[in-house]
Design an enzyme around this catalytic site. Structure first.
Site, PDB file in Angstrom:
ATOM      1  N   ASP A  44       4.032  -6.499   9.932  1.00 12.45           N
ATOM      2  CA  ASP A  44       5.042  -6.207  10.960  1.00 12.45           C
ATOM      3  C   ASP A  44       4.918  -7.153  12.144  1.00 12.45           C
ATOM      4  OD1 ASP A  44       6.218  -4.208   9.518  1.00 12.45           O
ATOM      5  OD2 ASP A  44       5.191  -2.564  10.567  1.00 12.45           O
TER       6      ASP A  44
ATOM      7  N   ASP B 164      -0.441  -3.494  12.353  1.00 11.59           N
ATOM      8  CA  ASP B 164       0.122  -3.865  11.046  1.00 11.59           C
ATOM      9  C   ASP B 164       0.430  -5.368  11.043  1.00 11.59           C
ATOM     10  OD1 ASP B 164       2.030  -2.265   8.641  1.00 11.59           O
ATOM     11  OD2 ASP B 164       2.135  -4.426   8.955  1.00 11.59           O
TER      12      ASP B 164
ATOM     13  N   THR C  73      -1.444   7.481  -0.420  1.00  7.73           N
ATOM     14  CA  THR C  73      -2.764   7.295  -1.053  1.00  7.73           C
ATOM     15  C   THR C  73      -3.490   6.056  -0.536  1.00  7.73           C
ATOM     16  OG1 THR C  73      -1.914   5.890  -2.814  1.00  7.73           O
ATOM     17  CG2 THR C  73      -1.829   8.274  -3.197  1.00  7.73           C
TER      18      THR C  73
ATOM     19  N   ARG D  45       0.847  -1.202   0.000  1.00  5.08           N
ATOM     20  CA  ARG D  45       0.000   0.000   0.000  1.00  5.08           C
ATOM     21  C   ARG D  45       0.871   1.236   0.000  1.00  5.08           C
ATOM     22  NH1 ARG D  45      -4.865   0.344   4.166  1.00  5.08           N
ATOM     23  NH2 ARG D  45      -3.180   0.833   5.599  1.00  5.08           N
TER      24      ARG D  45
HETATM   25  C1  PRP Z   1      -1.502  -4.965   4.373  1.00  7.22           C
HETATM   26  C2  PRP Z   1      -2.358  -6.222   4.445  1.00  7.22           C
HETATM   27  C3  PRP Z   1      -3.114  -6.164   3.154  1.00  7.22           C
HETATM   28  C4  PRP Z   1      -3.313  -4.685   2.949  1.00  7.22           C
HETATM   29  C5  PRP Z   1      -4.729  -4.348   3.310  1.00  7.22           C
HETATM   30  O1  PRP Z   1      -0.393  -5.156   3.579  1.00  7.22           O
HETATM   31  O2  PRP Z   1      -1.618  -7.391   4.605  1.00  7.22           O
HETATM   32  O3  PRP Z   1      -2.422  -6.726   2.061  1.00  7.22           O
HETATM   33  O4  PRP Z   1      -2.410  -4.022   3.821  1.00  7.22           O
HETATM   34  O5  PRP Z   1      -4.978  -3.011   3.035  1.00  7.22           O
HETATM   35  P1  PRP Z   1      -6.019  -2.532   1.923  1.00  7.22           P
HETATM   36  O6  PRP Z   1      -7.221  -3.384   2.083  1.00  7.22           O
HETATM   37  O7  PRP Z   1      -6.241  -1.103   2.297  1.00  7.22           O
HETATM   38  O8  PRP Z   1      -5.368  -2.679   0.591  1.00  7.22           O
HETATM   39  P2  PRP Z   1       0.708  -4.002   3.347  1.00  7.22           P
HETATM   40  O9  PRP Z   1       0.393  -3.224   2.120  1.00  7.22           O
HETATM   41  O10 PRP Z   1       0.898  -3.248   4.625  1.00  7.22           O
HETATM   42  O11 PRP Z   1       1.996  -4.850   2.987  1.00  7.22           O
HETATM   43  P3  PRP Z   1       2.815  -5.917   3.853  1.00  7.22           P
HETATM   44  O12 PRP Z   1       1.938  -7.126   4.031  1.00  7.22           O
HETATM   45  O13 PRP Z   1       3.988  -6.203   2.996  1.00  7.22           O
HETATM   46  O14 PRP Z   1       3.183  -5.304   5.170  1.00  7.22           O
HETATM   47  N1  URA Z   2      -2.920  -3.379   6.898  1.00  2.67           N
HETATM   48  C1  URA Z   2      -2.685  -3.871   8.141  1.00  2.67           C
HETATM   49  O1  URA Z   2      -1.767  -4.675   8.349  1.00  2.67           O
HETATM   50  N2  URA Z   2      -3.496  -3.445   9.141  1.00  2.67           N
HETATM   51  C2  URA Z   2      -4.493  -2.600   8.959  1.00  2.67           C
HETATM   52  O2  URA Z   2      -5.209  -2.252   9.919  1.00  2.67           O
HETATM   53  C3  URA Z   2      -4.710  -2.081   7.654  1.00  2.67           C
HETATM   54  C4  URA Z   2      -3.909  -2.496   6.640  1.00  2.67           C
END
Ligand code: PRP
Ligand code: URA
Length: 209
Positions: free
Chosen positions: A203, A200, A108, A104
């Site tokens: 994380d 998160d 944005t 993400r």
């Molecule tokens: C997180 C989560 C989803 C996304 C959800 O991933 O694991 O993939 O955010 O958010 P959305 O519904 O608003 O798209 P992130 O983009 O943080 O990546 P990561 O798993 O690599 O930390």
């Molecule tokens: N991605 C996450 O990991 N947590 C949230 O709450 C939203 C997006």
């Protein structure tokens, strides 16, 4: 909402509550994510097709059901979806695993693709997309679009926690897919994090920050 299942099993609820706790450490968090994925997968895969095959018991020959055809592909959205894969493979060890990489944009909150590798042929498989979090729904909706572009047809999406906004967006974009949600939370905050959520997910699974 048609094609949407919100889990109501007390074991799933209990484990999701433990996930939310900020004092739950990385090791326990990972174990819980995998266990929840397995419990949810049990429900999400209840319509996997079977075929009768001949088996010889110590008593006699019989024809009994086994999982049929090309079986399952599980597709985690990187990174956090990786934490759910083991739980599904516990249920269906022969499943193939695809990967979709999306992150993400911090400003944005829209998803950006950086990786896509799916088992081929994908069109004959049941495809279970897994990601713990459905926040704005952008990542989930894009992942399903990518799978459809590769020919995927029978697609299911499974998340542990969803925001109402994300569930609505995914359902509007792909009304044909089955969506399984562990818990439906209240709302998104100004940073597009789910409230109360669990923070998160990536994380917390990988111990990064
Ligand atoms: C997180 C989560 C989803 C996304 C959800 O991933 O694991 O993939 O955010 O958010 P959305 O519904 O608003 O798209 P992130 O983009 O943080 O990546 P990561 O798993 O690599 O930390
Ligand atoms: N991605 C996450 O990991 N947590 C949230 O709450 C939203 C997006």
């Amino acid at each position: 909402m048609q094609n949407v299942t919100i889990m109501d099993h007390p074991l799933i609820k209990h484990k999701i509550s433990m996930l939310r706790d900020k004092n739950t450490g990385t090791n326990e968090f990972r174990t819980l994510v995998e266990e929840i994925a397995m419990l949810m997968g049990f429900e999400a895969l209840r319509d996997l097709p079977t075929e009768d095959v001949e088996i010889e018991t110590p008593i006699e020959k019989c024809k009994e059901p086994m999982i049929a055809g090309k079986k399952l592909a599980v597709v985690p959205i990187l990174r956090a979806g990786l934490g759910m894969v083991g739980g599904i493979l516990n249920l269906v060890p022969t499943a193939k695993v695809g990967h979709i990489g999306l992150y993400r944009d911090p400003e944005t909150h829209e998803p950006h693709e950086y990786y896509c590798k799916l088992p081929a042929p994908i069109d004959q498989r049941t495809i279970l997309v897994v990601d713990p979090m459905l926040a704005t729904g952008g990542s989930g909706a894009d992942a399903v679009s990518m799978i459809k572009e590769h020919g995927g047809k029978n697609i299911k999406f499974m998340c542990i926690i969803a925001a109402p906004e994300g569930l609505e967006r995914l359902h509007q974009a792909h009304p044909d897919i089955q969506i399984y949600v562990g818990a439906l939370d209240r709302e998104l905050n100004e940073n597009a994090y789910i409230c109360p959520g669990l923070g998160d997910a990536g994380d917390r699974i990988f111990g990064t920050k």
